[in-house]
Design an enzyme around this catalytic site. Structure first.
Site, short mmCIF file in Angstrom:
data_model
loop_
_atom_site.label_atom_id
_atom_site.label_comp_id
_atom_site.label_asym_id
_atom_site.label_seq_id
_atom_site.Cartn_x
_atom_site.Cartn_y
_atom_site.Cartn_z
N ASP A 1 -1.94 2.06 -5.00
CA ASP A 1 -3.24 2.52 -4.50
C ASP A 1 -4.29 1.44 -4.71
OD1 ASP A 1 -2.15 4.98 -3.83
OD2 ASP A 1 -2.62 5.86 -5.80
N HIS B 1 0.81 -1.22 0.00
CA HIS B 1 0.00 0.00 0.00
C HIS B 1 0.85 1.27 0.00
CE1 HIS B 1 -3.77 1.86 -0.12
NE2 HIS B 1 -4.42 1.16 0.79
#
Length: 460
Positions: free
Chosen positions: A436, A432
């Site tokens: 995205d 992450h």
């Protein structure tokens, strides 16, 4: 007679210490030239150490699981002639083997480490130590009631003798009064023989059971109902320790998030079956993996940020044009990630053949260091055991991993009607920090589109 000392070799690449994984010999064994003496492991691969001489093993320089410095005495062999060390010289004259503390050589940022060690010799240290605690009191299944209030005169240690076998889950027949008395006595009715009608347990059966127990009866309980007090301590050695380090590093350094999508692979399976019928004998059988690999390669053209490695120490991401596809492979020694080089340049049959070759090499311990490192994105599959959903751990320092779940037939509504389709879930994880959620979802949807309309795999 003399002593020939074999030292831990310098394997190169700046490696200062290696782990001693397994001995193939013990003190007193006769050895011949080129005979394998031990397996040692670097941060990437298992390496076999052969004997350069004929002789007899006089001393071993360490135990399996120890981390030894390069140049430390690995083994002393008694040989004809002078050898390279005077007979009787102590191992203390050379660098000591460092005790294994679980730290060892640090796991690197490459794919899962080296080839599996060969089968352990009879002299190899046991993987664990069983500790039996026979002095522990027996427990009848109602221990909290064994010495219950007004029934103290009947309390007795839970019997261990004169037990009978009943199928698991079979409820013994007994009246409420007999059950109450057995409860107070700490007797498990499952083990008591019943002499009444249809095998019903009577009060006399309880008395006889307790009497035999007090007299020291030795009849063993059925295997499924015997108490066990063994404990086993299993050290993490070799590949298993490397896997543990790798998984810990990945979870500690990477903030994972997972995305699961359901894919209708009915048409894909029809195509795969027809391809195998027509070309299987000539080109080899296709599984789902090479088809998924091709879909992955095509999707990466649109989402190159998934085919990347993140150096979080330096703070930069490297995207690759080459797709070096890691394929997680389960072996007897643990999980390895074999690497299909330049998957973007392979057709499905070439990819299938390479996946099969690498899997065989990994399972037989013949995979090289280059075949187990350098992946840029990884596929993980448990095959028929794939379950419904998994949460695969990213192969650090990559930024994405695609997890394949099993194919099952499910009822699906299509054009207002209920039909049976073959469904497979993809459970994928992403870093992450650099990926995205929206881009991850779009990437998986691109793979889904290709697999649900497999003709697109052949359109360039």
């Amino acid at each position: 007679m003399g002593i020939h000392v074999i030292k831990m070799p310098d394997i190169g690449e700046g490696i200062a210490e290696v782990e001693l994984v397994m001995w193939h010999v013990k003190v007193g064994d006769a050895v011949s030239e080129d005979m394998i003496l031990a397996d040692v492991m670097t941060d990437k691969a298992t390496i076999e150490i052969p004997s350069p001489v004929h002789g007899t093993v006089a001393m071993l320089g360490g135990e399996a699981g120890q981390v030894m410095a390069v140049g430390a005495d690995l083994i002393h062999i008694e040989v004809e002639g002078e050898g390279n060390l005077k007979a009787g010289a102590a191992l203390a004259s050379s660098p000591k083997a460092a005790p294994h503390t679980g730290g060892g050589a640090s796991a690197t940022s490459s794919a899962a480490p080296g080839a599996a060690p060969s089968a352990p010799a009879a002299s190899a240290p046991a993987a664990g130590v069983a500790a039996a605690h026979g002095s522990l009191p027996a427990h009848g299944g109602h221990g909290g009631h064994a010495g219950n209030g007004g029934h103290g005169a009947h309390a007795t240690p839970a019997p261990v003798a004169a037990r009978v076998a009943r199928a698991p889950g079979e409820r013994p027949l007994a009246s409420p009064a007999v059950r109450k008395r057995a409860w107070d006595m700490g007797v498990e009715l499952q083990y008591v023989h019943g002499s009444g009608p249809a095998g019903r347990i009577l009060h006399e059966d309880l008395d006889a059971y307790v009497a035999r127990s007090v007299q020291g009866g030795t009849s063993a309980a059925p295997a499924g109902y015997r108490e066990s007090h063994t404990e086993q301590t299993i050290p993490l050695i070799g590949l298993r320790r490397k896997i543990a380090q790798k998984m810990q590093e990945s979870k500690r350094r990477i903030p994972h998030f997972s995305y699961v999508e359901e894919i209708d692979v009915t048409e894909l399976e029809i195509l795969r079956t027809r391809l195998n019928e027509q070309w299987g004998k000539e080109r080899g059988k296709l599984t789902v993996l090479p088809l998924l690999a091709r879909a992955l390669v095509i999707a990466l053209r649109q989402f190159p940020q998934m085919n990347a490695r993140f150096d979080d120490d330096a703070g930069f991401v490297t995207q690759y044009g080459a797709v070096h596809l890691g394929v997680a492979t389960q072996t007897d020694s643990g999980l390895m990630v074999s690497v299909v080089r330049h998957a973007e340049a392979r057709d499905m049959w070439s990819c299938a053949a390479e996946i099969g070759r690498l899997a065989d090499a990994a399972r037989t311990g013949k995979a090289t260091r280059d075949e187990l490192s350098g992946s840029t994105i990884t596929i993980s599959s448990l095959g028929a055991l794939g379950g419904i959903v998994t949460t695969p751990v990213i192969n650090h320092p990559e930024v994405a991993i695609i997890g394949v779940n099993k194919i099952v037939e499910r009822p699906v509504v299509r054009q207002g009607g209920l039909v049976v389709r073959k469904i497979m879930n993809l459970s994928s994880s992403f870093d992450h920090r650099v990926v995205d959620g929206m881009h991850a979802a779009q990437f998986v949807q691109a793979i889904r589109t290709l697999l649900e309309c497999p003709a697109m795999l052949f359109v360039e």
